[in-house]
Scaffold this active site. Structure first.
Site, PDB file in Angstrom:
ATOM      1  N   GLU A  78      31.912  56.148  14.198  1.00 34.00           N
ATOM      2  CA  GLU A  78      32.445  54.821  14.486  1.00 34.00           C
ATOM      3  C   GLU A  78      31.402  53.732  14.247  1.00 34.00           C
ATOM      4  OE1 GLU A  78      34.805  51.581  16.023  1.00 34.00           O
ATOM      5  OE2 GLU A  78      35.119  53.424  14.887  1.00 34.00           O
ATOM      6  N   HIS A  81      30.592  53.053  10.576  1.00 28.43           N
ATOM      7  CA  HIS A  81      31.660  52.226  10.007  1.00 28.43           C
ATOM      8  C   HIS A  81      31.436  50.754  10.340  1.00 28.43           C
ATOM      9  CE1 HIS A  81      35.870  50.559   9.954  1.00 28.43           C
ATOM     10  NE2 HIS A  81      35.815  51.130   8.772  1.00 28.43           N
ATOM     11  N   HIS A 143      44.823  46.498  10.398  1.00 29.31           N
ATOM     12  CA  HIS A 143      43.441  46.654   9.941  1.00 29.31           C
ATOM     13  C   HIS A 143      43.402  47.322   8.569  1.00 29.31           C
ATOM     14  CE1 HIS A 143      39.200  46.561  10.441  1.00 29.31           C
ATOM     15  NE2 HIS A 143      39.042  47.859  10.632  1.00 29.31           N
ATOM     16  N   HIS A 251      58.660  56.773   5.194  1.00 29.79           N
ATOM     17  CA  HIS A 251      57.495  56.714   4.297  1.00 29.79           C
ATOM     18  C   HIS A 251      57.683  57.635   3.099  1.00 29.79           C
ATOM     19  CE1 HIS A 251      53.413  56.621   2.836  1.00 29.79           C
ATOM     20  NE2 HIS A 251      53.238  57.901   3.089  1.00 29.79           N
ATOM     21  N   HIS A 309      44.077  60.770  -0.208  1.00 26.46           N
ATOM     22  CA  HIS A 309      45.374  60.098  -0.306  1.00 26.46           C
ATOM     23  C   HIS A 309      45.231  58.618   0.018  1.00 26.46           C
ATOM     24  CE1 HIS A 309      49.694  60.154  -0.660  1.00 26.46           C
ATOM     25  NE2 HIS A 309      49.865  59.649   0.548  1.00 26.46           N
TER      26      HIS A 309
END
Length: 340
Positions: A78, A81, A143, A251, A309
């Site tokens: 985290e 990032h 986000h 989706h 992906h």
């Protein structure tokens, strides 16, 4: 001196573009490893700059919840990032300043660079809200979309700096078609983000049917209710399987529409001078997205494939933006294409 400044600007610009793409990929890794709350405060980690200073707090959290969201590896994931995101923000500040300072020498308006600066600031806010709202699906999906938008803006800035094969004026007729394809892609990315943030990737584990049916039992209303917490329905109850099925099914089936549209578009654009490269890349990425999407179902969502992906979606964004920029610079035969 002007050439050196322009060369320096381009180096910073392409580094920032590359870093934006990497950060999107790493953001997917953060999300898919459940590291979003590895440090449950912001911008530090239990008030410290690094997880090293928060070791005692992390150990206490692990004692209370051994399988919870806070562990030392997740804290580092985290925080790395966040560090990279801060570096990205500084680079975009630098780009914006140079775009404004040398606007006359570059022969370009600095507006696009300042739009990117606003976008990265908004991204920082969403990063904070992701933590403070405890991975609320709407915030995390926002986000993700913000990251894709920032990538599109950086691709636009970078594409303006490259000289490419001349695109003839007749190709202008494809501009609205590519723009519409980009809109469809962003809708599909939003749906994919909604699948990921609601942990609905394995809600349907067969293909092409879902639970052995073409139209399984689905709770569309609750599945796509926006204002709710992670794993919850609007009323606070645990989210139902039928709601997760609805998220996954939409989706998956919208992907067929987007795939068919973009494949048709890519095939048609391959015949246009100056557009063959990005058109071929578009078709390759679409094939890769189909493969990784199916693999997540048949192999039960392996981490590497899921990250790829997400990266494929980012690749499609930058490819379509590149096509838009090139078509926007189309000119009559015989006229040179300028790098500005």
């Amino acid at each position: 001196m002007d050439d050196k400044v322009r060369a320096r600007y381009r180096k910073i610009l392409f580094l920032t573009w590359f870093l934006t793409l990497d950060l999107i990929m790493f953001g997917a890794f953060v999300r898919l490893t459940d590291s979003g709350l590895g440090c449950p405060d912001w911008p530090g980690c239990y008030g410290n700059i690094t997880p090293v200073g928060a070791l005692q707090d992390i150990r206490e959290a692990v004692k209370v919840m051994p399988d919870g969201p806070v562990t030392l590896p997740k804290a580092w994931i985290e925080m790395i990032h966040r560090y990279v995101g801060a570096l990205l923000g500084l680079l975009i500040i630098c780009i914006s300043w140079m775009a404004w300072r040398y606007r006359e020498k570059f022969g370009q308006s600095p507006v696009l660079a300042f739009v990117a600066l606003i976008a990265v600031c908004v991204q920082g806010a969403f990063g904070a809200w992701t933590v403070t709202h405890k991975l609320m699906p709407a915030v995390v999906t926002g986000h993700l979309l913000g990251g894709m938008l920032l990538l599109g803006l950086m691709t636009w800035l970078a594409a303006r700096e490259k000289v490419h094969q001349q695109v003839q004026l007749v190709s202008k007729r494809w501009q609205p078609w590519v723009a519409f394809g980009l809109v469809l892609l962003f809708i599909q990315i939003a749906l994919g983000g909604w699948v990921s943030t609601n942990y609905a990737a394995l809600a349907c584990m067969d293909f092409p049917t879902c639970h052995g049916q073409w139209l399984p039992e689905m709770d569309m209303k609750n599945g796509f209710s926006i204002v709710r917490g992670l794993g919850e329905l609007p009323g606070g109850e645990m989210i139902s399987q039928s709601a997760l099925t609805a998220i996954h099914w939409v989706h998956r089936n919208f992907a067929f529409l987007v795939f068919a549209y973009l494949v048709t578009l890519g095939v048609r654009l391959r015949s246009q001078s100056g557009l063959q490269g990005p058109s071929n890349l578009l078709l390759i990425l679409l094939g890769a997205q189909l493969l990784t999407g199916l693999t997540t179902i048949f192999f039960q969502w392996p981490l590497v494939i899921a990250v790829l992906h997400n990266g494929g979606a980012a690749g499609l964004v930058l490819t379509l933006v590149t096509l838009l920029v090139r078509i926007g610079r189309a000119s009559l035969p015989g006229l040179s294409v300028q790098s500005r």
